[in-house]
Design an enzyme around this catalytic site. Structure first.
Site, PDB file in Angstrom:
ATOM      1  N   ASP A  32       0.827  -1.204   0.000  1.00 51.47           N
ATOM      2  CA  ASP A  32       0.000   0.000   0.000  1.00 51.47           C
ATOM      3  C   ASP A  32       0.863   1.256   0.000  1.00 51.47           C
ATOM      4  O   ASP A  32       0.501   2.272  -0.610  1.00 51.47           O
ATOM      5  CB  ASP A  32      -0.918  -0.020   1.226  1.00 51.47           C
ATOM      6  N   HIS A 223      -7.905   0.092   9.480  1.00 55.14           N
ATOM      7  CA  HIS A 223      -6.918   0.683   8.582  1.00 55.14           C
ATOM      8  C   HIS A 223      -7.212   2.189   8.504  1.00 55.14           C
ATOM      9  O   HIS A 223      -8.073   2.615   7.736  1.00 55.14           O
ATOM     10  CB  HIS A 223      -7.049   0.033   7.197  1.00 55.14           C
ATOM     11  N   HIS A 225      -6.182   6.275   8.039  1.00 47.26           N
ATOM     12  CA  HIS A 225      -5.279   7.284   7.488  1.00 47.26           C
ATOM     13  C   HIS A 225      -5.262   8.478   8.445  1.00 47.26           C
ATOM     14  O   HIS A 225      -6.251   8.754   9.131  1.00 47.26           O
ATOM     15  CB  HIS A 225      -5.735   7.711   6.095  1.00 47.26           C
ATOM     16  N   CYS A 256      -3.319   9.129   0.353  1.00 46.64           N
ATOM     17  CA  CYS A 256      -4.652   8.989  -0.224  1.00 46.64           C
ATOM     18  C   CYS A 256      -4.804   9.985  -1.360  1.00 46.64           C
ATOM     19  O   CYS A 256      -4.720  11.200  -1.127  1.00 46.64           O
ATOM     20  CB  CYS A 256      -5.731   9.218   0.827  1.00 46.64           C
ATOM     21  N   ASN A 265      -0.955   6.697   5.445  1.00 45.21           N
ATOM     22  CA  ASN A 265      -1.261   5.638   6.392  1.00 45.21           C
ATOM     23  C   ASN A 265      -0.722   5.942   7.786  1.00 45.21           C
ATOM     24  O   ASN A 265       0.259   6.663   7.956  1.00 45.21           O
ATOM     25  CB  ASN A 265      -0.637   4.321   5.917  1.00 45.21           C
TER      26      ASN A 265
END
Length: 317
Positions: A32, A223, A225, A256, A265
């Site tokens: 990611d 998960h 951000h 993002c 993240n």
């Protein structure tokens, strides 16, 4: 607190109530994180990065994605990367978008795969060019085949809290897709705050709704951000509810594309610092992890955005 003569900051554990004794960190930096880089990182550097993460004590390291190179060129070397790391005694999940991706992953011996769904129609259309239900229908044979092969399947669910086109996402809408992923056979679900707009109360409301929808808390990961600086607070709320799996990215790699100034993240180091302070075991050597992120930051040509990495390594702001 620090030791003046050594200059080594120390976390003073002060356990808080209603927390798990141990948290499993699902490290996503190598997949990611690196898939968002403008420049492609050499395969050998990716392999060394994953090895360093394993040496730091991380036991689940998402390695790559078996997607078509046209869609994610930064991860087009999955076939070259996997043989360089498949001797590691850690879990190495890979993302698979469809049956072709699953075929490729199985050919290289992957034993853990993940599919990537959306809680909202807008993001499903933008990311998969399908409706939510069409995407679920596409994943169903992928999950079924993986399970038939004895492979562990994780279901990622993006836009669980807010969507850049649709705004706040109704909790029942998220619960419906979670239930669908579980019903098709996913072993684990990761609840994604893709644009970083969640707050702790919203996290608790969603987790409560999932419990009411018969989604066991023990199959959930979170998960977050850190777009608005809420990732650690949201994580703590989830842990207090009973979640024991947290996604994080070494050095805070990744971002993002749907939120301006998104900081990406949750940094694994920031998470480990907090958990050490709470007396929660992760099995991670923070010093080795920081050194790994400093090493990777040098290869990427910029300092890590992780506050803990900067504090412990004295990186330039």
């Amino acid at each position: 607190m620090s030791t003046p003569e050594l200059g080594l900051p120390m976390v003073v554990p002060a356990p808080a109530p209603a927390l798990p004794a141990r948290v499993r960190i699902h490290e996503v930096g190598a997949r990611d994180g690196l898939q968002n880089e403008k420049a492609t990182v050499p395969t050998e550097i990716k392999a060394a990065f994953i090895r360093r993460l394993a040496e730091a004590g991380l036991t689940t390291i998402e390695a790559t994605s078996f997607v078509h190179p046209k869609w994610v060129p930064q991860l087009s070397d999955a076939e070259q990367l996997f043989p360089l790391i498949d001797d590691l005694s850690v879990d190495l999940p890979v993302l698979v978008p469809n049956e072709r991706g699953l075929d490729r992953a199985l050919l290289f011996g992957a034993r853990r795969v993940a599919v990537f769904a959306s809680a909202t129609e807008s993001f499903a259309k933008a990311n998969l060019n399908r409706t939510v239900d069409e995407a679920l229908a596409m994943f169903e044979p992928v999950v079924a085949r993986a399970k038939a092969e004895g492979v562990h399947v994780r279901g990622y669910l993006s836009m669980c809290f807010g969507d850049p086109w649709e705004g706040p996402v109704p909790v029942p809408q998220v619960a419906r897709v979670c239930r669908a992923l579980l019903d098709m056979g996913c072993d684990e679900l990761s609840l994604g705050d893709t644009i970083g707009v969640a707050t702790p109360g919203h996290v608790l409301a969603l987790l409560t709704a999932l419990t009411e929808a018969r989604v066991p808390t023990e199959v959930l990961g979170v998960h977050f951000h850190d777009t608005y600086g809420q990732a650690l607070a949201n994580t703590l709320a989830a842990l207090q509810y009973g979640v024991t799996t947290v996604d994080a990215s070494a050095g805070g790699l990744g971002g993002c594309p749907y939120a301006k100034s998104a900081t990406g993240n949750l940094a694994t180091e920031d998470l480990v610092w907090m958990l050490q302070g709470l007396g929660v075991d992760t099995g991670v050597d923070l010093g080795r992890l920081v050194a790994t992120s400093v090493w990777m930051a040098a290869h990427l040509g910029r300092p890590s955005p992780s506050r803990t990495v900067r504090a412990l390594s004295h990186q330039e702001q």
